[in-house]
Design a protein around this motif. Structure first.
Motif, mmCIF file in Angstrom:
data_model
loop_
_atom_site.group_PDB
_atom_site.id
_atom_site.type_symbol
_atom_site.label_atom_id
_atom_site.label_comp_id
_atom_site.label_asym_id
_atom_site.label_seq_id
_atom_site.Cartn_x
_atom_site.Cartn_y
_atom_site.Cartn_z
ATOM 1 N N ILE A 102 0.842 -1.200 0.000
ATOM 2 C CA ILE A 102 0.000 0.000 0.000
ATOM 3 C C ILE A 102 0.877 1.250 0.000
ATOM 4 C CG2 ILE A 102 -1.985 -1.088 1.105
ATOM 5 C CD1 ILE A 102 -1.069 0.196 3.748
ATOM 6 N N LEU A 103 2.196 1.093 -0.156
ATOM 7 C CA LEU A 103 3.096 2.239 -0.199
ATOM 8 C C LEU A 103 2.823 3.070 -1.448
ATOM 9 C CD1 LEU A 103 6.401 0.508 0.926
ATOM 10 C CD2 LEU A 103 4.926 2.007 2.284
ATOM 11 N N PRO A 104 2.780 4.389 -1.320
ATOM 12 C CA PRO A 104 2.429 5.240 -2.464
ATOM 13 C C PRO A 104 3.529 5.291 -3.516
ATOM 14 C CG PRO A 104 3.070 6.589 -0.597
ATOM 15 C CD PRO A 104 3.030 5.168 -0.103
ATOM 16 N N THR A 105 3.136 5.496 -4.764
ATOM 17 C CA THR A 105 4.101 5.550 -5.860
ATOM 18 C C THR A 105 4.933 6.821 -5.832
ATOM 19 O OG1 THR A 105 2.387 6.486 -7.277
ATOM 20 C CG2 THR A 105 2.754 4.123 -7.437
ATOM 21 N N ASP A 106 4.384 7.907 -5.294
ATOM 22 C CA ASP A 106 5.154 9.154 -5.293
ATOM 23 C C ASP A 106 6.240 9.164 -4.227
ATOM 24 O OD1 ASP A 106 3.342 9.259 -3.220
ATOM 25 O OD2 ASP A 106 2.844 11.369 -3.477
ATOM 26 N N GLY A 107 6.169 8.299 -3.237
ATOM 27 C CA GLY A 107 7.191 8.260 -2.197
ATOM 28 C C GLY A 107 8.091 7.043 -2.276
ATOM 29 N N PHE A 108 7.625 5.989 -2.945
ATOM 30 C CA PHE A 108 8.387 4.738 -2.985
ATOM 31 C C PHE A 108 8.408 4.200 -4.405
ATOM 32 C CE2 PHE A 108 6.877 5.110 1.324
ATOM 33 C CZ PHE A 108 7.977 4.743 2.081
ATOM 34 N N LEU A 109 9.582 4.231 -5.014
ATOM 35 C CA LEU A 109 9.745 3.600 -6.310
ATOM 36 C C LEU A 109 9.707 2.084 -6.124
ATOM 37 C CD1 LEU A 109 12.682 5.777 -7.657
ATOM 38 C CD2 LEU A 109 10.265 6.010 -8.192
ATOM 39 N N VAL A 110 9.565 1.371 -7.215
ATOM 40 C CA VAL A 110 9.534 -0.096 -7.149
ATOM 41 C C VAL A 110 10.805 -0.620 -6.483
ATOM 42 C CG1 VAL A 110 9.424 -2.191 -8.544
ATOM 43 C CG2 VAL A 110 8.061 -0.229 -9.180
ATOM 44 N N GLU A 111 11.947 -0.024 -6.820
ATOM 45 C CA GLU A 111 13.219 -0.457 -6.234
ATOM 46 C C GLU A 111 13.221 -0.259 -4.724
ATOM 47 O OE1 GLU A 111 12.884 1.715 -8.722
ATOM 48 O OE2 GLU A 111 14.222 1.208 -10.359
ATOM 49 N N ASP A 112 12.618 0.846 -4.257
ATOM 50 C CA ASP A 112 12.577 1.114 -2.822
ATOM 51 C C ASP A 112 11.757 0.067 -2.082
ATOM 52 O OD1 ASP A 112 14.052 3.417 -3.298
ATOM 53 O OD2 ASP A 112 12.259 4.664 -3.504
ATOM 54 N N VAL A 113 10.611 -0.313 -2.659
ATOM 55 C CA VAL A 113 9.752 -1.313 -2.027
ATOM 56 C C VAL A 113 10.492 -2.642 -1.923
ATOM 57 C CG1 VAL A 113 7.605 -2.636 -2.263
ATOM 58 C CG2 VAL A 113 7.632 -0.194 -2.812
ATOM 59 N N LEU A 114 11.180 -3.040 -2.985
ATOM 60 C CA LEU A 114 11.923 -4.300 -2.965
ATOM 61 C C LEU A 114 13.100 -4.240 -2.005
ATOM 62 C CD1 LEU A 114 11.406 -6.917 -4.757
ATOM 63 C CD2 LEU A 114 10.097 -4.917 -5.351
ATOM 64 N N ASP A 115 13.775 -3.089 -1.918
ATOM 65 C CA ASP A 115 14.869 -2.942 -0.952
ATOM 66 C C ASP A 115 14.363 -3.116 0.468
ATOM 67 O OD1 ASP A 115 16.763 -2.541 -2.893
ATOM 68 O OD2 ASP A 115 16.783 -0.350 -2.693
ATOM 69 N N LEU A 116 13.202 -2.538 0.767
ATOM 70 C CA LEU A 116 12.617 -2.691 2.094
ATOM 71 C C LEU A 116 12.283 -4.150 2.371
ATOM 72 C CD1 LEU A 116 10.248 0.395 2.244
ATOM 73 C CD2 LEU A 116 12.280 0.010 3.628
ATOM 74 N N TYR A 117 11.697 -4.828 1.391
ATOM 75 C CA TYR A 117 11.319 -6.227 1.572
ATOM 76 C C TYR A 117 12.548 -7.098 1.807
ATOM 77 C CZ TYR A 117 9.959 -10.968 0.619
ATOM 78 O OH TYR A 117 9.789 -12.317 0.710
ATOM 79 N N HIS A 118 13.572 -6.937 0.979
ATOM 80 C CA HIS A 118 14.748 -7.789 1.118
ATOM 81 C C HIS A 118 15.532 -7.461 2.384
ATOM 82 C CE1 HIS A 118 14.098 -8.609 -3.273
ATOM 83 N NE2 HIS A 118 14.167 -9.803 -2.736
ATOM 84 N N GLY A 119 15.508 -6.212 2.823
ATOM 85 C CA GLY A 119 16.149 -5.859 4.087
ATOM 86 C C GLY A 119 15.465 -6.519 5.264
ATOM 87 N N ARG A 120 14.139 -6.570 5.232
ATOM 88 C CA ARG A 120 13.375 -7.214 6.298
ATOM 89 C C ARG A 120 13.595 -8.713 6.267
ATOM 90 N NH1 ARG A 120 9.374 -10.426 6.507
ATOM 91 N NH2 ARG A 120 9.061 -10.253 4.285
ATOM 92 N N GLY A 121 13.644 -9.288 5.092
ATOM 93 C CA GLY A 121 13.780 -10.725 4.970
ATOM 94 C C GLY A 121 15.087 -11.260 5.514
ATOM 95 N N ALA A 122 16.105 -10.408 5.551
ATOM 96 C CA ALA A 122 17.407 -10.860 6.043
ATOM 97 C C ALA A 122 17.374 -11.185 7.530
ATOM 98 C CB ALA A 122 18.457 -9.776 5.778
ATOM 99 N N PHE A 123 16.403 -10.650 8.254
ATOM 100 C CA PHE A 123 16.362 -10.847 9.695
ATOM 101 C C PHE A 123 15.262 -11.821 10.139
ATOM 102 C CE2 PHE A 123 18.253 -6.644 9.141
ATOM 103 C CZ PHE A 123 19.437 -6.838 9.816
#
Length: 155
Positions: free
Chosen positions: A57-78
């Motif tokens: 539900i992250l907005p497109t104007d604040g989060f590019l596709v790359e940003d959303v994936l970076d957040l997901y993969h950062g969380r997944g590491a832990f």
């Protein structure tokens, strides 16, 4: 991702799941499939590609596709660390008669866990792992199509 493997990212736009639920943004990631016979841990193989689907539900104007994936993969590491934390600490059990007491319990539990990990790592003499986030990327300009009314010609 840290693998050095190239991936393609597709922003599929917004999708309405059901009435009363927020709209979700559909993101599709694809990368080349491994050789036949090798298992795929995440995603679905279609031909020579592996596809992964993400909803946010992250907005497109604040989060590019790359940003959303970076957040997901950062969380997944832990995830493995968080799983053992939940087993040992059980921060979700109800131990207070009020909501604020329960929130205090969960915050204190998380703080003690983090303190225990950092003290243990310090005693072992190893360096603490830090996560470095990439700087935010500038969002591409939003193009709005204007429809000019057609000129009216006289008789």
């Amino acid at each position: 991702m840290n693998s050095g493997e190239g991936v393609e990212l597709f922003d599929g736009g917004w999708l309405e799941l059901a009435e009363g639920l927020p709209h979700v943004r559909v993101i599709v990631v694809r990368h080349p499939a491994p050789p036949p016979g090798k298992n795929i841990a995440v995603g679905k193989r279609v031909g020579e590609w592996v596809y992964e689907l993400f909803l946010t539900i992250l907005p497109t104007d604040g989060f590019l596709v790359e940003d959303v994936l970076d957040l997901y993969h950062g969380r997944g590491a832990f995830e493995a660390v968080r799983a053992s934390e939940d087993i040992e600490e059980d921060p979700d059990r109800w131990c207070s008669y009020t909501e604020c007491g329960q929130e205090l319990w969960q915050i204190a539990c998380q703080w003690v866990w983090n303190l225990r990990l950092s003290l243990g790592k310090t005693m072992q003499g190893g360096e603490l792992r830090e996560m470095e986030w990439a700087p935010p990327k500038e969002a591409p300009p939003v193009l709005v199509a204007e429809e000019n009314p057609p000129e009216e010609y006289g008789p």
